[in-house]
Scaffold this active site. Structure first.
Site, mmCIF file in Angstrom:
data_model
loop_
_atom_site.group_PDB
_atom_site.id
_atom_site.type_symbol
_atom_site.label_atom_id
_atom_site.label_comp_id
_atom_site.label_asym_id
_atom_site.label_seq_id
_atom_site.Cartn_x
_atom_site.Cartn_y
_atom_site.Cartn_z
ATOM 1 N N LYS A 25 73.059 7.010 19.490
ATOM 2 C CA LYS A 25 74.563 7.018 19.258
ATOM 3 C C LYS A 25 75.215 7.676 20.361
ATOM 4 O O LYS A 25 74.637 8.613 20.907
ATOM 5 C CB LYS A 25 74.840 7.666 17.970
ATOM 6 C CG LYS A 25 74.295 9.047 17.638
ATOM 7 C CD LYS A 25 74.149 9.541 16.210
ATOM 8 C CE LYS A 25 73.497 10.873 16.218
ATOM 9 N NZ LYS A 25 74.184 11.756 17.100
ATOM 10 N N ASP A 53 68.459 13.860 15.715
ATOM 11 C CA ASP A 53 69.008 14.418 17.079
ATOM 12 C C ASP A 53 67.999 15.718 17.487
ATOM 13 O O ASP A 53 68.460 16.690 17.936
ATOM 14 C CB ASP A 53 70.366 15.192 17.221
ATOM 15 C CG ASP A 53 71.130 13.832 17.119
ATOM 16 O OD1 ASP A 53 70.845 12.403 17.316
ATOM 17 O OD2 ASP A 53 72.537 14.052 17.218
ATOM 18 N N CYS A 82 76.091 16.674 13.150
ATOM 19 C CA CYS A 82 75.342 15.094 12.937
ATOM 20 C C CYS A 82 74.917 15.264 11.776
ATOM 21 O O CYS A 82 74.851 14.070 11.128
ATOM 22 C CB CYS A 82 74.407 15.024 14.272
ATOM 23 S SG CYS A 82 75.450 14.833 15.808
#
Length: 241
Positions: A142, A44, A187
């Protein structure tokens, strides 16, 4: 947990002794050379989490040169992106009277509510322009199910719905993953712990991550990762040349 686990002299005697089966090579200096059975996971590194983004992580931009420096050492690289729908269940704006960083109960448990971020197809959701991982073979998106969040690159927040990453890595003979990116306590941590759950050796490269640290979440995440067998190392512990 703030105790730093680094692969130096002591690790060369203990931890390093078991790395051969995971596609890693140990050096006398205590460094690791990732081999064909190791993968770098870049979590990310998107505009939404970088400076000026909708959910900017303090110091988030600092991970980019570290990751760029690590990338040439890896034959296998996977990149992930948060990829939310508008009106996502994890957005505070979805609920009347709720504010960012409060929580709500969803059918899979407690959900932290975030500012709207990383909405599909927006510049906010794009990878940071300075990120240079040209040899990455896979992008995992995701959090695209509107009713469910997904911190981990391996499983969504219900801990049942798989992203397919574990199968992909196993099909390619990957045994070990090195996790980097944003944010350490969400994450990155969930990805590393789910990697262990899926049977992989897992390392988090600490200086290639940054945390949000929401109500002590960073220290809690390191403690949880350690309990799951995730190793905490630094980029200097990787042999890059």
């Amino acid at each position: 947990m703030h105790r730093r686990i680094v692969l130096k002299s002591a690790a060369a005697l203990g931890l390093m002794s078991g790395l051969g089966s995971f596609g890693l090579s140990a050096f006398a200096a205590g460094k690791i050379k990732p081999g064909s059975k190791a993968a770098l996971i870049v979590v990310d590194v998107q505009n939404c989490f970088l400076d000026g983004g909708t959910l900017a992580v303090k110091g988030g931009n600092e991970v980019i040169p570290v990751i760029n420096g690590l990338a040439p050492a890896f034959e296998n690289i996977v990149v992930t992106q948060d990829w939310h729908t508008a009106g996502h269940a994890s957005f505070a704006s979805t609920y009347s009277g709720k504010k960012p960083f409060e929580t709500t109960k969803l059918n899979y448990g407690t959900q932290v509510l975030w500012p709207d971020h990383c909405v599909q197809g927006t510049e906010d959701a794009a990878l940071g322009k300075e990120l240079k991982v040209p040899t990455a073979q896979l992008i995992i998106r995701k959090g695209f199910h509107k009713e469910m969040d997904s911190y981990s690159a391996f499983e969504e927040a219900d801990h049942k719905t798989a992203t397919g990453l574990a199968g992909y890595l196993k099909a390619r003979g990957i045994k070990t993953v090195f996790v980097t990116g944003l944010a350490t306590d969400f994450c990155v941590a969930w990805t590393a712990m789910d990697a262990r759950k899926a049977g992989f050796e897992a390392y988090v490269i600490e200086d290639a991550t940054r945390g949000i640290d929401l109500n002590g979440s960073l220290a809690a995440a390191w403690k949880q990762m350690s309990a799951k067998g995730v190793k905490r190392i630094q980029s200097a512990d990787i042999q890059t040349a």
